[in-house]
Motif scaffolding. Sequence first.
Motif, PDB file in Angstrom:
ATOM      1  N   VAL A 108     -44.199 -31.072  -9.817  1.00  0.00           N
ATOM      2  CA  VAL A 108     -43.446 -31.226 -11.065  1.00  0.00           C
ATOM      3  C   VAL A 108     -43.967 -30.153 -12.014  1.00  0.00           C
ATOM      4  O   VAL A 108     -45.048 -30.288 -12.587  1.00  0.00           O
ATOM      5  N   VAL A 109     -43.205 -29.083 -12.133  1.00  0.00           N
ATOM      6  CA  VAL A 109     -43.622 -27.936 -12.944  1.00  0.00           C
ATOM      7  C   VAL A 109     -42.563 -27.666 -14.003  1.00  0.00           C
ATOM      8  O   VAL A 109     -41.373 -27.542 -13.684  1.00  0.00           O
ATOM      9  N   VAL A 110     -42.979 -27.587 -15.246  1.00  0.00           N
ATOM     10  CA  VAL A 110     -42.054 -27.282 -16.337  1.00  0.00           C
ATOM     11  C   VAL A 110     -42.172 -25.800 -16.676  1.00  0.00           C
ATOM     12  O   VAL A 110     -43.208 -25.347 -17.169  1.00  0.00           O
ATOM     13  N   LEU A 111     -41.130 -25.046 -16.365  1.00  0.00           N
ATOM     14  CA  LEU A 111     -41.094 -23.631 -16.728  1.00  0.00           C
ATOM     15  C   LEU A 111     -40.811 -23.501 -18.223  1.00  0.00           C
ATOM     16  O   LEU A 111     -40.069 -24.299 -18.798  1.00  0.00           O
ATOM     17  N   ASP A 112     -41.398 -22.496 -18.843  1.00  0.00           N
ATOM     18  CA  ASP A 112     -41.203 -22.314 -20.287  1.00  0.00           C
ATOM     19  C   ASP A 112     -39.728 -22.233 -20.651  1.00  0.00           C
ATOM     20  O   ASP A 112     -39.298 -22.748 -21.692  1.00  0.00           O
ATOM     21  N   ALA A 113     -38.936 -21.600 -19.780  1.00  0.00           N
ATOM     22  CA  ALA A 113     -37.514 -21.420 -20.078  1.00  0.00           C
ATOM     23  C   ALA A 113     -36.753 -22.735 -20.113  1.00  0.00           C
ATOM     24  O   ALA A 113     -35.665 -22.809 -20.693  1.00  0.00           O
ATOM     25  N   SER A 118     -35.842 -30.804 -21.128  1.00  0.00           N
ATOM     26  CA  SER A 118     -36.419 -32.123 -20.897  1.00  0.00           C
ATOM     27  C   SER A 118     -35.990 -33.089 -21.996  1.00  0.00           C
ATOM     28  O   SER A 118     -35.845 -32.696 -23.158  1.00  0.00           O
ATOM     29  N   PRO A 119     -35.815 -34.378 -21.663  1.00  0.00           N
ATOM     30  CA  PRO A 119     -35.540 -35.373 -22.706  1.00  0.00           C
ATOM     31  C   PRO A 119     -36.763 -35.639 -23.584  1.00  0.00           C
ATOM     32  O   PRO A 119     -36.633 -36.244 -24.650  1.00  0.00           O
ATOM     33  N   LEU A 120     -37.945 -35.192 -23.145  1.00  0.00           N
ATOM     34  CA  LEU A 120     -39.144 -35.298 -23.964  1.00  0.00           C
ATOM     35  C   LEU A 120     -39.255 -34.074 -24.873  1.00  0.00           C
ATOM     36  O   LEU A 120     -38.658 -33.040 -24.610  1.00  0.00           O
ATOM     37  N   PRO A 122     -40.406 -30.671 -26.404  1.00  0.00           N
ATOM     38  CA  PRO A 122     -40.928 -29.482 -25.712  1.00  0.00           C
ATOM     39  C   PRO A 122     -42.438 -29.375 -25.759  1.00  0.00           C
ATOM     40  O   PRO A 122     -43.076 -28.994 -24.774  1.00  0.00           O
ATOM     41  N   GLU A 123     -43.049 -29.714 -26.895  1.00  0.00           N
ATOM     42  CA  GLU A 123     -44.502 -29.582 -26.989  1.00  0.00           C
ATOM     43  C   GLU A 123     -45.230 -30.579 -26.086  1.00  0.00           C
ATOM     44  O   GLU A 123     -46.394 -30.383 -25.733  1.00  0.00           O
ATOM     45  N   ARG A 124     -44.558 -31.640 -25.681  1.00  0.00           N
ATOM     46  CA  ARG A 124     -45.174 -32.625 -24.799  1.00  0.00           C
ATOM     47  C   ARG A 124     -45.111 -32.194 -23.332  1.00  0.00           C
ATOM     48  O   ARG A 124     -45.984 -32.552 -22.547  1.00  0.00           O
ATOM     49  N   VAL A 125     -44.085 -31.453 -22.963  1.00  0.00           N
ATOM     50  CA  VAL A 125     -43.907 -31.106 -21.547  1.00  0.00           C
ATOM     51  C   VAL A 125     -44.340 -29.675 -21.222  1.00  0.00           C
ATOM     52  O   VAL A 125     -44.526 -29.351 -20.044  1.00  0.00           O
ATOM     53  N   ARG A 126     -44.490 -28.849 -22.227  1.00  0.00           N
ATOM     54  CA  ARG A 126     -44.841 -27.446 -21.956  1.00  0.00           C
ATOM     55  C   ARG A 126     -46.192 -27.385 -21.243  1.00  0.00           C
ATOM     56  O   ARG A 126     -47.174 -27.992 -21.651  1.00  0.00           O
ATOM     57  N   GLY A 127     -46.238 -26.649 -20.148  1.00  0.00           N
ATOM     58  CA  GLY A 127     -47.473 -26.508 -19.389  1.00  0.00           C
ATOM     59  C   GLY A 127     -47.705 -27.570 -18.340  1.00  0.00           C
ATOM     60  O   GLY A 127     -48.719 -27.531 -17.631  1.00  0.00           O
ATOM     61  N   VAL A 128     -46.783 -28.517 -18.188  1.00  0.00           N
ATOM     62  CA  VAL A 128     -46.952 -29.562 -17.175  1.00  0.00           C
ATOM     63  C   VAL A 128     -46.908 -28.943 -15.774  1.00  0.00           C
ATOM     64  O   VAL A 128     -46.007 -28.170 -15.442  1.00  0.00           O
ATOM     65  N   ILE A 256     -39.159 -35.257 -16.482  1.00  0.00           N
ATOM     66  CA  ILE A 256     -39.968 -34.417 -17.367  1.00  0.00           C
ATOM     67  C   ILE A 256     -39.407 -33.003 -17.382  1.00  0.00           C
ATOM     68  O   ILE A 256     -39.416 -32.320 -18.410  1.00  0.00           O
ATOM     69  N   THR A 257     -38.896 -32.557 -16.240  1.00  0.00           N
ATOM     70  CA  THR A 257     -38.337 -31.207 -16.149  1.00  0.00           C
ATOM     71  C   THR A 257     -36.907 -31.137 -16.654  1.00  0.00           C
ATOM     72  O   THR A 257     -36.368 -30.047 -16.823  1.00  0.00           O
TER      73      THR A 257
END
Length: 357
Positions: A108-113, A118-120, A122-128, A256-257
Amino acid sequence: MKATITLLPGDGIGPEVVAEARRVLEAIADTYNHEFTFHEGLIGGAAIDATGTALPDETLALCTAADAVLLGAVGGIKWSDPKAAVRPEQGLLKLREGMGVYANLRPVVVLDALADASPLRPERVRGVDVMIVRELTGGLYFGTPQGQETIDGERTAVDTLRYHEREIRRVVQLAFELARGRRQKLTSVDKANVLASSRLWREVTHEVAVEYPDVVCEDILVDACAMYLINRPADFDVIVTENMFGDILSDEASMITGSLGMLPSASLGEPGTPGLYEPIHGSAPDIAGKGIANPLATILSAAMLLRSSLGLAEEAAAVEAAVARVLADGARTADIARPGQPRVGTVEMGDLVIAAL
């Protein structure tokens, strides 16, 4: 390198997304001077319609003889009757058992783009960047007895949750090895306050942890983990858990993504045996044939295939970088597009990834 890859397009959007992943693999073969031979087999509803069984013996033989297997999706409204004697999902379970793939890896990787998809916040999921390791061939999905019967005029049903020590140990060891090569943190998820099987899971995990003093190991109950995945997803590195818990938590984590259409998976067995690779999404019969399905999860599954089964780490990284580049340039399929944002179709997204290679 010469390699044989068995393709199982399956049902719904499966054939569409597998076709794009195959084109990417062919582009990799051309670019890096490899020779990939492809075979196709039937599974799921398509196999039921053609042969009366969800996994023909011929398909399983193709899979066990290959270097790797790439699967699309199985199931659909046409075969959704839970009372049916033969169902598409039976083919998937039989395939996992027949191939001996006991560990399902779901990154489960969140790309910056895509942080804003995400429904969460951005500051919560960035870097996951989480790897969920799910035990795949034990637990409730395979335990016996299992079934429904009528006793004293009342319908009853039973499912059996059983785990053997060896089943737990091998998947936990694999998860520790992954954690050792990442950020050295492993989270074992169970329900040890209620379930005897979870208490065994925790005991074995602690025994294995002694062999990995460089990896921090923590235990979290499954209900708490479900909350923490939303509240603080970036805190996790590798999560390992049993079959049903892993099934549920990995689908939760996919949000999350922002879309199931972004997440690949690998199902692995003993070293030297073929791995099974597939997107974690379903067959999406409502959009099948419309040319709008997101092929990126299947393309990223092909990248995992290159790395884990064929040992082609450079080629796998090239595919992943191409996907990231296309998304950074703004290409979006319908499932990850913001309102009013231009959208591309399945084939066009495949074209863009190949061009980025």
